[in-house]
Design a protein around this motif. Sequence first.
Motif, PDB file in Angstrom:
ATOM      1  N   GLY A   1       0.841  -1.203   0.000  1.00 50.14           N
ATOM      2  CA  GLY A   1       0.000   0.000   0.000  1.00 50.14           C
ATOM      3  C   GLY A   1       0.868   1.242   0.000  1.00 50.14           C
ATOM      4  O   GLY A   1       2.011   1.233   0.466  1.00 50.14           O
TER       5      GLY A   1
ATOM      6  N   PHE B   1      -0.799   4.868  -1.381  1.00 48.17           N
ATOM      7  CA  PHE B   1      -1.855   5.891  -1.298  1.00 48.17           C
ATOM      8  C   PHE B   1      -1.341   7.316  -1.460  1.00 48.17           C
ATOM      9  O   PHE B   1      -1.973   8.266  -1.004  1.00 48.17           O
TER      10      PHE B   1
ATOM     11  N   GLY C   1      -0.904  -2.992  -4.755  1.00 48.45           N
ATOM     12  CA  GLY C   1      -2.177  -3.589  -4.415  1.00 48.45           C
ATOM     13  C   GLY C   1      -3.154  -3.496  -5.572  1.00 48.45           C
ATOM     14  O   GLY C   1      -4.247  -4.052  -5.514  1.00 48.45           O
TER      15      GLY C   1
ATOM     16  N   GLY D   1     -12.751  -3.373  -6.069  1.00 47.07           N
ATOM     17  CA  GLY D   1     -11.786  -3.317  -4.971  1.00 47.07           C
ATOM     18  C   GLY D   1     -11.223  -1.916  -4.790  1.00 47.07           C
ATOM     19  O   GLY D   1     -11.037  -1.442  -3.672  1.00 47.07           O
ATOM     20  N   GLN D   2     -10.967  -1.232  -5.917  1.00 51.79           N
ATOM     21  CA  GLN D   2     -10.464   0.142  -5.832  1.00 51.79           C
ATOM     22  C   GLN D   2     -11.534   1.062  -5.241  1.00 51.79           C
ATOM     23  O   GLN D   2     -11.242   1.901  -4.385  1.00 51.79           O
TER      24      GLN D   2
ATOM     25  N   ALA E   1     -14.072   0.233  -3.300  1.00 49.62           N
ATOM     26  CA  ALA E   1     -14.320  -0.123  -1.897  1.00 49.62           C
ATOM     27  C   ALA E   1     -13.201   0.383  -0.996  1.00 49.62           C
ATOM     28  O   ALA E   1     -13.461   0.905   0.102  1.00 49.62           O
ATOM     29  N   GLY E   2     -11.961   0.245  -1.458  1.00 56.37           N
ATOM     30  CA  GLY E   2     -10.837   0.707  -0.644  1.00 56.37           C
ATOM     31  C   GLY E   2     -10.899   2.203  -0.418  1.00 56.37           C
ATOM     32  O   GLY E   2     -10.666   2.697   0.690  1.00 56.37           O
TER      33      GLY E   2
ATOM     34  N   ALA F   1     -13.715   2.966   2.058  1.00 53.91           N
ATOM     35  CA  ALA F   1     -13.347   2.678   3.454  1.00 53.91           C
ATOM     36  C   ALA F   1     -12.485   3.814   4.000  1.00 53.91           C
ATOM     37  O   ALA F   1     -12.651   4.241   5.157  1.00 53.91           O
ATOM     38  N   GLN F   2     -11.581   4.326   3.172  1.00 55.48           N
ATOM     39  CA  GLN F   2     -10.757   5.447   3.624  1.00 55.48           C
ATOM     40  C   GLN F   2     -11.625   6.690   3.836  1.00 55.48           C
ATOM     41  O   GLN F   2     -11.383   7.486   4.745  1.00 55.48           O
TER      42      GLN F   2
ATOM     43  N   PRO G   1     -10.610   2.475  10.019  1.00 51.06           N
ATOM     44  CA  PRO G   1     -11.847   1.704   9.951  1.00 51.06           C
ATOM     45  C   PRO G   1     -11.565   0.202  10.020  1.00 51.06           C
ATOM     46  O   PRO G   1     -10.616  -0.276   9.384  1.00 51.06           O
TER      47      PRO G   1
ATOM     48  N   ILE H   1     -13.470  -3.870   9.934  1.00 54.27           N
ATOM     49  CA  ILE H   1     -14.498  -4.526   9.114  1.00 54.27           C
ATOM     50  C   ILE H   1     -15.898  -4.147   9.606  1.00 54.27           C
ATOM     51  O   ILE H   1     -16.838  -4.024   8.820  1.00 54.27           O
TER      52      ILE H   1
ATOM     53  N   VAL I   1     -17.380  -0.824   8.051  1.00 55.24           N
ATOM     54  CA  VAL I   1     -17.538  -0.699   6.592  1.00 55.24           C
ATOM     55  C   VAL I   1     -18.663  -1.639   6.131  1.00 55.24           C
ATOM     56  O   VAL I   1     -18.598  -2.837   6.388  1.00 55.24           O
TER      57      VAL I   1
ATOM     58  N   PHE J   1     -20.693  -2.883   0.000  1.00 52.89           N
ATOM     59  CA  PHE J   1     -20.964  -1.875  -1.032  1.00 52.89           C
ATOM     60  C   PHE J   1     -21.697  -2.533  -2.203  1.00 52.89           C
ATOM     61  O   PHE J   1     -21.445  -3.688  -2.545  1.00 52.89           O
TER      62      PHE J   1
END
Lengths: 161, 916
Positions: free
Chosen positions: B248, B250, B491, B662-663, B665-666, B669-670, B699, B701, B704, B707
């Motif tokens: 990761g 970011f 990732g 996945g992108q 959702a990630g 979550a952020q 965060p 599990i 979140v 989605f």
Amino acid sequence: MSEHKIELTINGRRQQATVEGRKTLCDFLRVDTGCTGVHVGCEHGVCGACTVIIDGLAVRSCLMLAVQTDGCAVTTVEGLAAPDGALHPVQQALRDEHGVQCGFCTPGVVMTLAALTDGPKRPDADTLLDAMSGHICRCTGYQGIRRAACKLASKTGAEKP
Amino acid sequence: MSSAHVNDGRVIGKRMLRKEDARLLTGRGTFVDDVVLPGMLHVAFVRSPIARGRIRSIDISSARDLPGVLAVLTPNDLDPFNVKLLSFFFTPAMSVPVPLLARDRVAYVGDPVAMVVAQDRYIAEDAAALVIVDYEEEDPVVTIADAKRAPPVHPGMESNVAAVMGIEKDDDLEEALTNAPYLLTRTVRHQRLSQSPMETRGVLATKQGDELLVYVTCQSPHLVARYLALALDKPHLSVRVIAKDVGGAFGLKNHPWREEMSVIVGSMLLGSPLKWIEDRWENLVAANQAREQEMTVRVAFDGSGKLLAAHSDYSLNNGAYPQGAEANIAVHMFIWAAYKMPQLGFFTRGWHTNTVGNGAYRGPWGMESLARETMLDIAARELSIDPIEIRRRNLITKADQPCTTPMGLPLEDITPAECLDKLLEVIDVSAFRAGQAAARKQGKYLGLGIAVYIEPTGAAGQMAPMTGELAHLRIEPTGKVTALMSTHSQGHGTESTMAQVIADQLGVAYEDVTVFEGDSSRGGFGPGAAGSRQGVIGGGACRRAAALLKEKVKRVAAHILDADPESITVENGVVIVAGAESKTRSLRQIAEIAYGEPARLPPDTESGLEAQYRYDPPPVTFTSAAHACIVEIDADTGFVKIKRWLSCEDCGTIINPAVVEGQIAGGLAQAIGAVLLEEAGYDSRGNPLAVTYKDYLLPAISDVPDFEYVHACTPSKSEGGFRGVGEGGAIIGPPTLVNAIADALSPFGEVPLELPLTPTRILELIERRPLTGKTEAATTATSAPATPMTAQAGAAQAAANATLSSPAATMTSASHAHSAVIGGCWNMVLATPVGPQKIIGRFNTEGDVLKGVLESDQGSQSFAGTIAGNRLKWEMKVTEPMPITLKYDLTVEGNKLSGKVKMGLFGSANLTGERA
């Protein structure tokens, strides 16, 4: 500085070592035994990335000293897949459900789920999801991890309520 | 989903299992800390415990004498390397040099002061604790408010302004705002965040002869290699950077910073491989952070909720050493880009403080969507218009395009209105409203938030690091396919998505394609994951390279098999000649001949089966989205429960839905972390308040929800039709969630636009009373920094400087310096917001007429203007990066000139020059 002789089993192989009293288990596993799948994320027992299985229980290896594992059986993420490369059911579920992105937290997630679902235990989905709340994943938003956990629960026992 | 998608032709658009996962799930990945080199030594840093002060002395003797310690390095050891720390754009990071280790002064808690090298990390940390540093502590500048009135953080700077652009008050715009039927003004505050990749920063460096080999966790080994070559600037030094697996990033790992550079230089100095792996305390204290910003937006509407005009005044805490001083111009570029906004302006500033520096974080300009979408909801509420309706009245639709925004962005295929429509097909708003009303009667507070945005992705060709991407493809003699790419995954799964594109285009099985990246010696330059770009540009490169390679396969096969190239197809790794089954060959058979028997190839054909393409897409590819979120808020505890979250995004042709989701959702979550949990705060002495994951709340599990996704899939104009998707969730997530919370709590009043919306802040609204004293971190009126006296002294100094450079003050000396000294060649420097730009000016004078040419790296352009005394004025139109008229107003004094260049909406930049 105190030095201690320890004897333990790591992924089924007997091993002897001399460790300093202050050496954490995660550092010992990574540096002294080459189990670099043990990932150190926070060093405070919060993120769960360093989780290994000791005598059947999921343990945070950053909160344990190497010397405490004298006489124990330690399993790391390297010790789960079959010798022919076939993934452990937990690994396969995470792969099928796209529960991995960067893969740094993944070994810890795998080990907690494996500790809870291996053997005769039959945890339900809530139990597995509660356990997952002790793992921090910054990439996936937990979507694939949740799906994998639910899949493992339904396979091993009670359906998701 | 199973992996049995191999034989049905296409793998693009399928949820292919990721290639990376096999190693990552079994602990066989290679992250930087997994790499061990013979003779490797370990580094620990000595860090400042105070936010601001002078270093009186450093005593390293006890540390150096500890058994196992090899060296304790201080600035005296590293400074001779003269390393120039650069921004992501390869320009000087700040207007003053950024030191590797603090010299003489410290500027934030965690500022590295010395570096211990020892045989293991335990001993290195022991020794670091033995280094005695004597500090003379000073009062720190912590907040943006502090920065505005305090003397400069950095000696040598005039003020704490790190960067500035735009116009504070423009007369035309003020008139439009003031005369509008409805004007809404709000200040939005975003807290400071830690990017918090699960793998912290880390580096292992070794110099082997003339080759500097660096293993570093990063976002692009190619970009880091280029950065190191420029920052070190040593003749005969080749640089190779390797980063196989990265845990990761970011935005944090865009490029090396002070610690990584210190380790690299230390390894060159000591001649040993040095490793430093940041621990989590260091990561939360001393790794650059992001987002601490505030923005006052004034937006005018007519009576029907149509937008008329807007102005935003934005400030960003740059900290002491930002990875590029900046005022975040992108916030203003995109704030109203998806909406019909007739008139807008902005004023934007970055501020230096005694905090750790600003860095990038997923969707760095996302403040624009937070401010716009939350304020649209407030306006809707105040004007009694449905929040969906107010958006529909203003969004740019398909029918409105092509068009150009007031900031000069050309739009031709954005789809925010269409995404909103699609979203509303899957959520029954009127049923929700009925349920919400019923629930309120029972004391349950449900809220629905909706937000819409567009996002620039796949940018290329207009900024130094944002280049095209390269794919080098080979069909090996074995018939398997190898791709060497400029892309890089932290990732993102580019080893898989790029393989999907290649497999389809080439006609081979996904399993037979192996993508190698993560090594600057492979592929070619690319900035990696930065700006949601790899799918768009890397995907395009794969398609173009594969098309070239397939063409060669056809040509070679046609020659060998005595067939027409047009009759040849490649399917699942098999070369087929239409109507001639006996001529069917495997790719391997063709490849063996192509490599091993060149005499059997067509005349003048290079042997082998290899192709390479560097793809440059259109300058920007836009992605659009609309999101909806439903929350329930417990009025007794202030806890927010997210019950549902729906995303409708348009990222064009989808390569792998699981990766796209996945992108999203990630990022979401952020966003949830940013709105509800995370805060990297400081107390009034500049002490960081979140230094472990027990204080910095990420965060889990349980925070979140599941989605739900709707994919709109409007192909873009880029090769393959792809659009970027990496940052969107982190941009659109915060306003979606804040709007849902505000909707739930509307019976209690207006939710403050101040993140994070903790249970305490929510209860303060519900119970209408303060529940905490403001935290020290949020307090602006700290007693510590800057007595009024020194603030005034600073202002007086600034005024004096301004007078010195004003035309009036120089008139006397210039009166006997007229045309005789204006003509000729001038070396000038324009202080642009992305760093100083060198310009050569050649001037000719004819009476009061000035004619000349300006030359820079971008090319040359002639102009004509006027001379009045020693004052020169002219205008020039430029088209890149957007159409703007530049207005020059310069004053010549002897062999020097100075003045300002007004750059349309972007405000003014200072220009200085000397006669060549």
